[in-house]
Design an enzyme around this catalytic site. Structure first.
Site, PDB file in Angstrom:
ATOM      1  N   PHE A   1       0.805  -1.226   0.000  1.00 55.88           N
ATOM      2  CA  PHE A   1       0.000   0.000   0.000  1.00 55.88           C
ATOM      3  C   PHE A   1       0.834   1.270   0.000  1.00 55.88           C
ATOM      4  O   PHE A   1       0.346   2.336  -0.357  1.00 55.88           O
ATOM      5  CB  PHE A   1      -0.939   0.010   1.231  1.00 55.88           C
ATOM      6  CG  PHE A   1      -0.249   0.391   2.517  1.00 55.88           C
ATOM      7  CD1 PHE A   1      -0.030   1.729   2.835  1.00 55.88           C
ATOM      8  CD2 PHE A   1       0.202  -0.565   3.415  1.00 55.88           C
ATOM      9  CE1 PHE A   1       0.617   2.092   4.014  1.00 55.88           C
ATOM     10  CE2 PHE A   1       0.857  -0.210   4.587  1.00 55.88           C
ATOM     11  CZ  PHE A   1       1.065   1.128   4.885  1.00 55.88           C
TER      12      PHE A   1
ATOM     13  N   GLU B   1      -5.001  -3.704  -2.185  1.00 55.34           N
ATOM     14  CA  GLU B   1      -6.437  -3.401  -2.207  1.00 55.34           C
ATOM     15  C   GLU B   1      -6.746  -2.087  -1.473  1.00 55.34           C
ATOM     16  O   GLU B   1      -7.829  -1.539  -1.623  1.00 55.34           O
ATOM     17  CB  GLU B   1      -7.245  -4.562  -1.604  1.00 55.34           C
ATOM     18  CG  GLU B   1      -6.966  -4.894  -0.139  1.00 55.34           C
ATOM     19  CD  GLU B   1      -5.743  -5.782   0.082  1.00 55.34           C
ATOM     20  OE1 GLU B   1      -4.768  -5.699  -0.692  1.00 55.34           O
ATOM     21  OE2 GLU B   1      -5.773  -6.558   1.061  1.00 55.34           O
TER      22      GLU B   1
ATOM     23  N   CYS C   1       9.564   1.540   3.210  1.00 50.38           N
ATOM     24  CA  CYS C   1      10.449   0.411   3.503  1.00 50.38           C
ATOM     25  C   CYS C   1      11.872   0.898   3.718  1.00 50.38           C
ATOM     26  O   CYS C   1      12.693   0.191   4.275  1.00 50.38           O
ATOM     27  CB  CYS C   1      10.419  -0.580   2.353  1.00 50.38           C
ATOM     28  SG  CYS C   1      11.015   0.152   0.843  1.00 50.38           S
TER      29      CYS C   1
ATOM     30  N   GLU D   1       9.417  -4.411  12.817  1.00 52.86           N
ATOM     31  CA  GLU D   1       9.162  -3.285  11.898  1.00 52.86           C
ATOM     32  C   GLU D   1       7.848  -2.640  12.350  1.00 52.86           C
ATOM     33  O   GLU D   1       6.789  -3.263  12.251  1.00 52.86           O
ATOM     34  CB  GLU D   1       9.032  -3.786  10.457  1.00 52.86           C
ATOM     35  CG  GLU D   1       8.779  -2.647   9.479  1.00 52.86           C
ATOM     36  CD  GLU D   1       8.542  -3.111   8.046  1.00 52.86           C
ATOM     37  OE1 GLU D   1       7.834  -4.101   7.830  1.00 52.86           O
ATOM     38  OE2 GLU D   1       9.071  -2.445   7.137  1.00 52.86           O
TER      39      GLU D   1
END
Ligand code: NAD
Length: 497
Positions: free
Chosen positions: A149, A176, A281, A382
């Protein structure tokens, strides 16, 4: 309120029967569009269209394919504001950041325009008497991309422009949570002249991913997302004989050496930790303070984090927008609770932020922890939110050992004035992308992007020459033309001598 379906064979289609996901604007908490959650039938339809398009597209001369990419590039530039708005509307990140991420995707399209050069093989005449040898790179076939996303344009654009420039056909399954930008990109590519069926977009979640993994005609899968799903896609896909590159999660460390320029380092850390609300990321989520720089660094950071402007992504003065959903905001907020209970010092607390007029938005202020240790969950996991942990290390060597012991190895950086320390760090660090006085060392499109350890499963990074290798197969030809000589059966291993 629109219903977003799929883009298959150049047409907008909806699933015959499918669940719908209600999309929520993270800035306001209000319902926006609905998206079809596709499944096996939709993937099957996309594969059929892709299969029909493959012979024509793979036989199209590379330069003619590139000409369409050039037109696609121009259309992206022309529609950049519209695309950035779509990103901000569904993801929440501030508009300037959305524009920046689109630009990084555009650079991959520009790289892909020059791919004919990289498709060239090698040739050597006379490898044996009258025998020539040459190599070719040919398309893999039907490829699929599954994306996260947090970069609705850039991450899909790491994949499909390269695959398509190499002569493949492509099925994209975007997150999505952010379907619109990928759909618009597919429309623009079609407007640029891409034949129907070469790029298909199927929206949905796990059902679509499993249908991709199960489909015998899909030859290669590129995945970007969290590590557990990356590992699942890699194991399942490779077990089915597919080529898979699966990029996973991260915990990126930035080492601050005692000689670093503190003002510049603080600014770099602010952008890298809190930009895009930490949902990158390559976000820096750990600052490793070496020696006695920790105290002054934390003081400076605390002042800046407290002064950060959190607001809707469309407001020009927002430094940081909301998180993707309220559920994710609550998860990140719980990590701040965990950090406190683990004994880390919470210097700035971003929990409970309320914005007047935006009470239903998924906002969270920036949080800053000091005295974080490697055993703590806030260090190991994370978090994927605006939480920066400061770990104090006595020496550069101990900082390197700390980073090398972490399960992830996506990006890292060192801030220093000392070239020798920087060289040593770059040489020793077990991480895929390293920065020297550059906090987010995302490689340009003509280099390749990817991490080490549990940040990447597979042998190839994305884009750059690794991308071209991933989306092509190598064929080596050994050829002899009749020269009138008589040929006899050879029962021993043929040699060229
Ligand atoms: P995610 O793993 O939840 O989702 C990624 C994709 O997998 C989506 O398309 C989603 O629909 C699908 N998916 C989700 N659950 C699935 C399941 N159980 N089975 C099969 N498919 C499933 O990731 P996300 O939350 O969308 O994105 C954030 C994550 O992505 C972070 O971990 C971040 O570090 C990572 N990321 C990594 C990179 C990189 O380059 N390494 C880049 C961007 C994001």
């Amino acid at each position: 309120m629109a219903v977003i379906g799929h883009f298959i064979g150049g047409q907008h289609v909806k699933s015959e029967e499918s669940d719908m996901l209600q999309l929520i604007d993270p800035a306001t908490g209000l319902a926006i569009d609905k998206v079809c959650l596709g499944g096996e039938r939709d993937i099957q339809a996309a594969v059929q269209e892709a299969k029909a398009a493959l012979p024509g597209w793979s036989a199209t001369p590379p330069a003619r394919r590139a000409a369409i990419l050039f037109r696609f590039r121009d259309l992206i530039e022309k529609h950049a504001d519209e695309l950035a708005n779509l990103i901000t509307r569904e993801h929440g990140k501030v508009l300037a950041d959305a524009r920046g991420s689109l630009q990084r995707g555009l650079e991959v399209v520009e790289f892909a325009c020059g791919i004919p050069h990289l498709l060239k093989g090698e040739f050597l005449e006379n490898v044996g008497t009258g025998v020539d040898s040459y190599s070719l790179r040919q398309p893999v076939g039907i490829c699929a991309g599954i994306t996260p996303f947090n970069f609705p344009a850039m991450v899909p654009m790491w994949m499909f422009p390269i695959a398509i420039a190499c002569g493949n056909v492509f099925i994209l399954k975007p997150s999505e949570k952010v379907p619109s930008c990928a759909m618009r990109l597919a429309e623009l590519f079609t407007e640029a002249g891409l034949p129907n069926g070469v790029l298909n977009v199927v929206n949905g979640g796990k059902n679509c991913v499993d249908a991709i993994l199960d489909h015998p005609l899909i030859e290669a899968i590129s995945f970007v997302g969290s590590t557990p799903i990356a590992e699942y896609v890699y194991r399942t896909g490779t077990a089915a004989g597919k080529r898979v590159q699966a990029l996973g999660g991260a915990k990126n460390h930035l080492v601050v050496m005692p000689d670093a320029d503190l003002d510049n380092t603080t600014e770099a850390l602010m952008g890298a930790a809190y930009g895009s609300a930490g949902e990158r990321c390559m976000a820096v989520s750990v600052a490793v303070a070496v020696g006695d720089i920790a105290g002054p660094l934390v003081d400076r950071l605390a002042k800046r984090v407290r002064g950060m402007k959190v607001g809707p992504g469309k407001a020009p003065d927002s430094d940081m927008g909301p998180l993707i959903t309220r559920e994710h905001r609550d998860k990140v907020s719980t990590y701040v609770d965990i950090g406190v209970s683990e004994g880390a010092s919470l210097i700035v607390d971003g929990r409970g932020l309320k914005l007047q007029g935006y009470e239903k938005g998924a906002y969270l202020g920036g949080s800053l922890f000091d005295h974080v240790t490697p055993q703590m969950r806030i260090y190991r996991d994370e978090i994927f939110g605006p939480v920066l942990c400061v770990v104090r290390c006595p020496t550069l060597e101990s900082a390197i050992d700390l980073i090398n012991s972490h399960e992830y190895g996506n990006g890292t950086a060192i801030f220093t004035q000392d070239g020798d320390a920087a060289r040593h760090f770059v040489n020793r660090i077990k991480v895929g992308m390293a920065g020297v006085n550059v906090a987010i060392p995302v490689p340009m499109a003509f280099f390749s992007f990817g991490g080490w350890k549990r940040s990447l499963f597979g042998d190839h990074n994305v884009h750059g020459t690794d991308g071209v290798r991933f989306y092509t197969r190598l064929k080596t030809v050994t050829s002899r033309w009749p020269d009138g000589r008589r040929v006899h059966a050879e029962f021993i291993m043929p040699t060229m001598k």
